[in-house]
Design an enzyme around this catalytic site. Structure first.
Site, short mmCIF file in Angstrom:
data_model
loop_
_atom_site.label_atom_id
_atom_site.label_comp_id
_atom_site.label_asym_id
_atom_site.label_seq_id
_atom_site.Cartn_x
_atom_site.Cartn_y
_atom_site.Cartn_z
N ARG A 321 0.82 -1.21 0.00
CA ARG A 321 0.00 0.00 0.00
C ARG A 321 0.86 1.27 0.00
NH1 ARG A 321 -5.02 0.16 2.65
NH2 ARG A 321 -4.36 -1.75 3.69
N CYS A 389 -26.86 -1.28 -7.61
CA CYS A 389 -28.13 -1.53 -6.92
C CYS A 389 -27.89 -1.99 -5.48
CB CYS A 389 -28.94 -2.56 -7.69
SG CYS A 389 -29.43 -2.00 -9.33
#
Length: 460
Positions: A321, A389
């Site tokens: 990271r 959704c």
């Protein structure tokens, strides 16, 4: 905390957005250099990264779009190589891996960690030296282990008794003698989210130090002449800014090293403390200084080994990271803007949890900004949401955007270089975005975006 630990910043102060100090319009145009890529700036109001205007990126490559600042990523690779000179630095490929990233690693002299045969295939496809690769994984298949053995990877980190048996059998069949390390679950409680803490006993990774499983794994490996045990491995979690946990882990691993020496007369020459170092995602976050981190870890390992009467092993770290995260942004176009009276304004963009699932997965926080222009409008409490959704399809939960925001504006989310493309998916059949590298005023595609034809390919 250890002497080189940093606080997590003020974002954990449980302060609600409406309770925070009021923002001025100019605050919304500010680019925090500790969060955004190192080459970021505003030119005539628009954000540029690597000398490229984001409006040109959107025009040429479409949105959503992952943008990687090549100079930023390469400079962080060099930072690690310099800070950990004399030790081993292996980039954790799970953060984000593609052929071009592997080429940068090779150029900058770093090693690579892979966690699947697919990641291994990416590295081998561009000629990355197999001896600089470490294979990880809690459930490596026979095929994956065989591929690693045939390629001649430098290390295999064993994660279970089953894997020791499996690897020993395959090594004998293939006439190989791989260097192996035992992944030790040290019981360290890292200060991070439950889903990215990996050193407590009740989880899937590693062999428990407290329960004696790690010591038993050592016995089983030493009983197999086709395996060469060279060291111990530990990984305490991800997005860790309080590095005191590494000191605790190192001390516990030293205890096991002493036990191995006393029981077997074997002195292991290597110690891998993993990665998981944090980065800044929002104002107030502080990331460990790499040189300070390196000096502190070396000091810890040296001290615990001297205290235990052991020679100092070669140290390996596995940053992911901190190398690729800060150099990446994700670029979106604003679609629907919906004001929910008395609460906040919902700003919908043309991507969502298919290109960044981290907020939905474990509550990740991000900084985002209007980047196609500057604005002097008043701040508007906003929630950046996707087009999927799911009510949990949120990218940035609560932040401020200018009140004159309009459909067609471009929004960028900072520090998305790590784990966003890696975790990308096709929910609602959205194609995964392209990845573009920028440097010196030039952009180039390093991972092609998917099309609807790609999504249909393979279906019968």
């Amino acid at each position: 905390m250890s002497r080189f630990a940093h606080p997590a910043g003020d974002r954990h102060a449980e302060m609600l957005p409406h309770e925070r100090p009021p923002l001025a319009p100019a605050d919304l145009n500010r680019i925090n250099p500790s969060i955004w890529p190192r080459t970021s700036s505003r030119a005539e109001g628009a954000l540029t990264v690597g000398g490229v205007d984001v409006r040109d990126l959107a025009r040429d490559h479409g949105t959503p779009l992952y943008v990687i600042d090549e100079d930023d990523v390469r400079s962080r690779m060099r930072d690690y190589a310099t800070a950990f000179a004399g030790s081993e630095v292996h980039y954790a490929g799970k953060a984000f891996l593609c052929k071009e990233i592997v080429r940068w690693l090779q150029d900058e002299g770093l090693g690579l960690d892979v966690a699947s045969s697919g990641e291994l295939a990416v590295a081998l496809s561009v000629g990355f030296p197999a001896e600089r690769i470490t294979m990880h994984g809690n459930n490596k298949s026979k095929a994956e282990l065989a591929k690693a053995l045939e390629a001649g990877v430098g290390h295999i980190v064993v994660d279970s008794y089953d894997e020791i048996t499996r690897l020993g059998y395959l090594a004998e069949q293939l006439g190989k003698r791989p260097k192996v390390m035992v992944r030790v679950t040290t019981g360290v409680e890292a200060h991070t989210h439950e889903f990215i803490a990996t050193a407590h006993d009740d989880q899937k990774f590693g062999l428990s130090l407290n329960a004696g499983a790690a010591a038993e794994a050592v016995r089983r490996i030493l009983a197999l002449p086709q395996l060469e045990l060279v060291g111990l491995h530990s990984h305490i979690g991800s997005q860790i800014v309080d590095t005191a946990g590494f000191e605790v882990a190192a001390r516990r691993l030293a205890t096991l090293l002493v036990q191995i020496k006393d029981e077997h007369g074997v002195v292991l020459p290597e110690l891998d403390l993993g990665g998981g170092y944090g980065i800044a995602y929002v104002d107030g976050d502080e990331a460990p200084d790499i040189k300070e981190l390196a000096d502190g870890l070396r000091e810890i390992v040296a001290k615990v080994c001297v205290d235990a009467g052991l020679p100092v092993p070669r140290l390996t770290v596995e940053p992911g990271r901190t190398i690729v995260g800060p150099g990446g942004i994700t670029l979106y176009e604003v679609g629907t803007i919906k004001d929910v009276e008395g609460l906040r304004t919902y700003v919908s963009i043309d991507g969502g949890m298919s290109d960044n699932v981290r907020t939905a997965l474990y509550g990740a926080e991000y900084t985002a900004a209007l980047v196609s222009r500057s604005s002097e409008a008043e701040p508007m409490l906003s929630r950046l949401v996707g087009k999927h959704c799911e009510s949990g399809d949120i990218i940035v939960r609560d932040f401020h955007l200018p009140a004159d925001l309009a459909p067609g504006d471009l929004i960028a989310v900072a520090a998305t270089g790590a784990y966003c493309r890696s975790l990308a998916n096709n929910y609602n059949y959205l194609p995964r975005p392209a990845v573009v590298a920028v440097s010196g005023g030039v952009s180039r595609v390093i991972v092609q975006g998917e099309t609807e034809d790609d999504l249909l390919r393979g279906q019968l």
